[in-house]
Design a protein around this motif. Structure first.
Motif, short mmCIF file in Angstrom:
data_model
loop_
_atom_site.label_atom_id
_atom_site.label_comp_id
_atom_site.label_asym_id
_atom_site.label_seq_id
_atom_site.Cartn_x
_atom_site.Cartn_y
_atom_site.Cartn_z
N ARG A 91 72.54 -15.05 -50.78
CA ARG A 91 73.47 -16.08 -51.25
C ARG A 91 73.94 -16.90 -50.06
O ARG A 91 74.51 -16.37 -49.10
CB ARG A 91 74.68 -15.45 -51.95
CG ARG A 91 75.75 -16.45 -52.41
CD ARG A 91 76.89 -15.69 -53.09
NE ARG A 91 77.97 -16.52 -53.56
CZ ARG A 91 79.07 -16.82 -52.85
NH1 ARG A 91 79.22 -16.32 -51.61
NH2 ARG A 91 80.02 -17.57 -53.34
N ALA A 93 76.45 -19.98 -49.19
CA ALA A 93 77.57 -20.74 -49.77
C ALA A 93 78.02 -21.82 -48.80
O ALA A 93 78.18 -21.56 -47.60
CB ALA A 93 78.74 -19.81 -50.08
N ASN A 95 81.16 -24.50 -48.40
CA ASN A 95 82.52 -24.69 -48.93
C ASN A 95 83.25 -25.84 -48.26
O ASN A 95 82.98 -26.19 -47.11
CB ASN A 95 83.35 -23.41 -48.73
CG ASN A 95 82.89 -22.27 -49.58
OD1 ASN A 95 82.79 -22.38 -50.79
ND2 ASN A 95 82.58 -21.14 -48.94
N GLY A 128 80.90 -22.26 -44.32
CA GLY A 128 79.97 -21.58 -45.21
C GLY A 128 79.77 -20.14 -44.83
O GLY A 128 80.30 -19.66 -43.81
N LYS A 143 80.39 -15.36 -41.97
CA LYS A 143 81.00 -16.60 -42.43
C LYS A 143 81.56 -17.38 -41.25
O LYS A 143 81.90 -16.83 -40.21
CB LYS A 143 82.11 -16.32 -43.44
CG LYS A 143 83.38 -15.72 -42.87
CD LYS A 143 84.48 -15.60 -43.92
CE LYS A 143 84.94 -16.94 -44.41
NZ LYS A 143 86.00 -16.86 -45.43
N HIS A 197 83.12 -12.93 -57.15
CA HIS A 197 82.92 -12.46 -55.77
C HIS A 197 84.25 -12.10 -55.11
O HIS A 197 85.26 -12.78 -55.33
CB HIS A 197 82.25 -13.55 -54.93
CG HIS A 197 80.83 -13.83 -55.31
ND1 HIS A 197 79.77 -13.21 -54.72
CD2 HIS A 197 80.31 -14.68 -56.23
CE1 HIS A 197 78.64 -13.66 -55.25
NE2 HIS A 197 78.95 -14.56 -56.17
N ASP A 233 81.32 -18.04 -59.23
CA ASP A 233 80.18 -18.93 -59.21
C ASP A 233 79.70 -19.18 -60.63
O ASP A 233 79.52 -18.24 -61.41
CB ASP A 233 79.03 -18.34 -58.40
CG ASP A 233 79.37 -18.19 -56.92
OD1 ASP A 233 80.42 -18.73 -56.51
OD2 ASP A 233 78.59 -17.56 -56.19
N SER A 241 74.25 -22.66 -57.89
CA SER A 241 75.51 -22.44 -58.58
C SER A 241 76.59 -23.35 -58.01
O SER A 241 76.50 -23.79 -56.86
CB SER A 241 75.96 -20.98 -58.45
OG SER A 241 75.01 -20.10 -58.99
N GLY A 243 80.53 -23.15 -57.07
CA GLY A 243 81.48 -22.09 -56.80
C GLY A 243 82.89 -22.60 -56.54
O GLY A 243 83.09 -23.66 -55.95
N GLN A 245 86.69 -21.04 -55.02
CA GLN A 245 87.14 -19.92 -54.19
C GLN A 245 88.54 -20.18 -53.64
O GLN A 245 88.91 -21.31 -53.34
CB GLN A 245 86.16 -19.75 -53.04
CG GLN A 245 86.46 -18.59 -52.10
CD GLN A 245 85.34 -18.40 -51.09
OE1 GLN A 245 84.24 -17.96 -51.43
NE2 GLN A 245 85.59 -18.75 -49.84
N ARG A 287 76.29 -23.05 -54.06
CA ARG A 287 75.74 -21.76 -53.67
C ARG A 287 74.25 -21.73 -53.97
O ARG A 287 73.83 -22.07 -55.09
CB ARG A 287 76.40 -20.60 -54.43
CG ARG A 287 77.84 -20.30 -53.93
CD ARG A 287 78.84 -21.23 -54.53
NE ARG A 287 80.20 -20.80 -54.25
CZ ARG A 287 80.96 -21.28 -53.27
NH1 ARG A 287 80.47 -22.19 -52.44
NH2 ARG A 287 82.19 -20.84 -53.09
N ASN A 289 71.01 -19.31 -54.23
CA ASN A 289 70.74 -17.89 -54.44
C ASN A 289 69.23 -17.65 -54.48
O ASN A 289 68.46 -18.46 -55.00
CB ASN A 289 71.36 -17.41 -55.75
CG ASN A 289 72.83 -17.71 -55.84
OD1 ASN A 289 73.64 -17.07 -55.19
ND2 ASN A 289 73.19 -18.72 -56.63
#
Length: 290
Positions: A91, A93, A95, A128, A143, A197, A233, A241, A243, A245, A287, A289
């Protein structure tokens, strides 16, 4: 244009990750299949025969050639392949969003500047993370997030011990970074399309502030920090996806380096003067995947 090209490349890669393979026998038969294992004496594969999905093997001596990813699309559903795990392992991500630093304005801040400091607490972040799930529920990764905030005020003055005033501008350009490993848990929906998540990270928080108080200064520092993320997500396609958060990042700066362009010194803060770097991030992003 460059970001669009990168997105197209990522989508192309994801779409090709379950392409179909080819086996050609010595008798000239071509088999559209998914090769699951290649051994010294045998090749194991799954193929579609009429409406049935079958798994079998052929001796290497009976095979003229075999080629992976020969066909762009697959006739064999993923969950019918022997050894296939019905969840995605990787995954990625990306952000971005709004951030707010939660620390109260210190009592030592003059009343004329309290609103200025409050405005500096709001900012934005981007970053991310990459996670590998070694089971359907548990994963490990890394991250990186960057917080930015700035504010400025004109017509301030400094007064020396003799009462002389110097007028000018005050400005802060604040940057706080976080990098570290993450431990992740997730709960997939029944159809594996959506996911809840939670992530816990321990890492390093870097602090930098390009200040102007009539003259220019530079503040830098760092400390250990933590991050706790909760997100959901929503699947847009098999590999993509959207997402949402919310994250809580914590850290405390107990010393920093002060550089006025002439000399640099390390300033250690007293216990009641520690600088809190704690903030809340509200994020939205894509996201990828696999």
């Amino acid at each position: 244009m460059r970001k669009l090209l990168m997105l197209e490349i990522l989508i192309l890669v994801f779409n090709s990750m379950f392409s179909q393979d080819l086996i050609v026998t010595n008798s000239g038969d071509s088999i559209n299949c998914k090769i699951t294992k290649v051994k010294k004496d045998n090749i194991y594969f799954t193929f579609k025969h009429k409406d049935d999905i079958r798994s079998t093997l052929l001796p290497v001596a009976n095979i003229k050639t075999h080629q992976f990813d020969y066909f762009q699309t697959s006739e064999v559903p993923k969950d019918k392949v022997v050894g296939y795990e019905n969840y995605q392992h990787f995954r990625i991500a990306i952000n971005g969003g709004y951030s707010y630093q939660t620390a109260k304005v210190g009592e030592s801040v003059p009343s004329d500047f309290k609103d200025y400091v409050r405005d500096l607490k709001s900012g934005y972040h981007f970053g991310g993370d990459l996670t590998y799930y070694f089971t359907e529920i548990l994963g490990f990764g890394f991250k990186y997030h960057l917080f930015k905030s700035s504010n400025s005020l004109d017509n301030i003055y400094l007064e020396d011990t003799e009462g002389n005033r110097t007028y000018g501008k005050m400005r802060d350009d604040l940057t706080i970074s976080f990098i570290g490993p993450t431990f992740s848990t997730r709960l997939l929906s029944y159809d594996k399309r959506n996911a809840f998540h939670m992530k816990l990270s321990l890492g390093y928080m870097g602090y930098s502030n390009d200040k102007v108080i009539i003259d220019k200064y530079k503040m830098t520092g760092g400390t250990m920090g933590s991050s706790f993320d909760v997100g959901y997500d929503i699947g847009l396609s098999e590999n993509l996806s959207l997402g949402f958060q919310i994250s809580l990042l914590t850290g405390t700066l107990i010393e920093y380096d002060w550089d006025d362009g002439i000399k640099k010194e390390t300033i250690e803060l007293e216990k009641g003067e520690y600088e809190s770097l704690t903030r809340i991030d509200f994020s939205v992003g894509l996201r990828f995947n696999k």
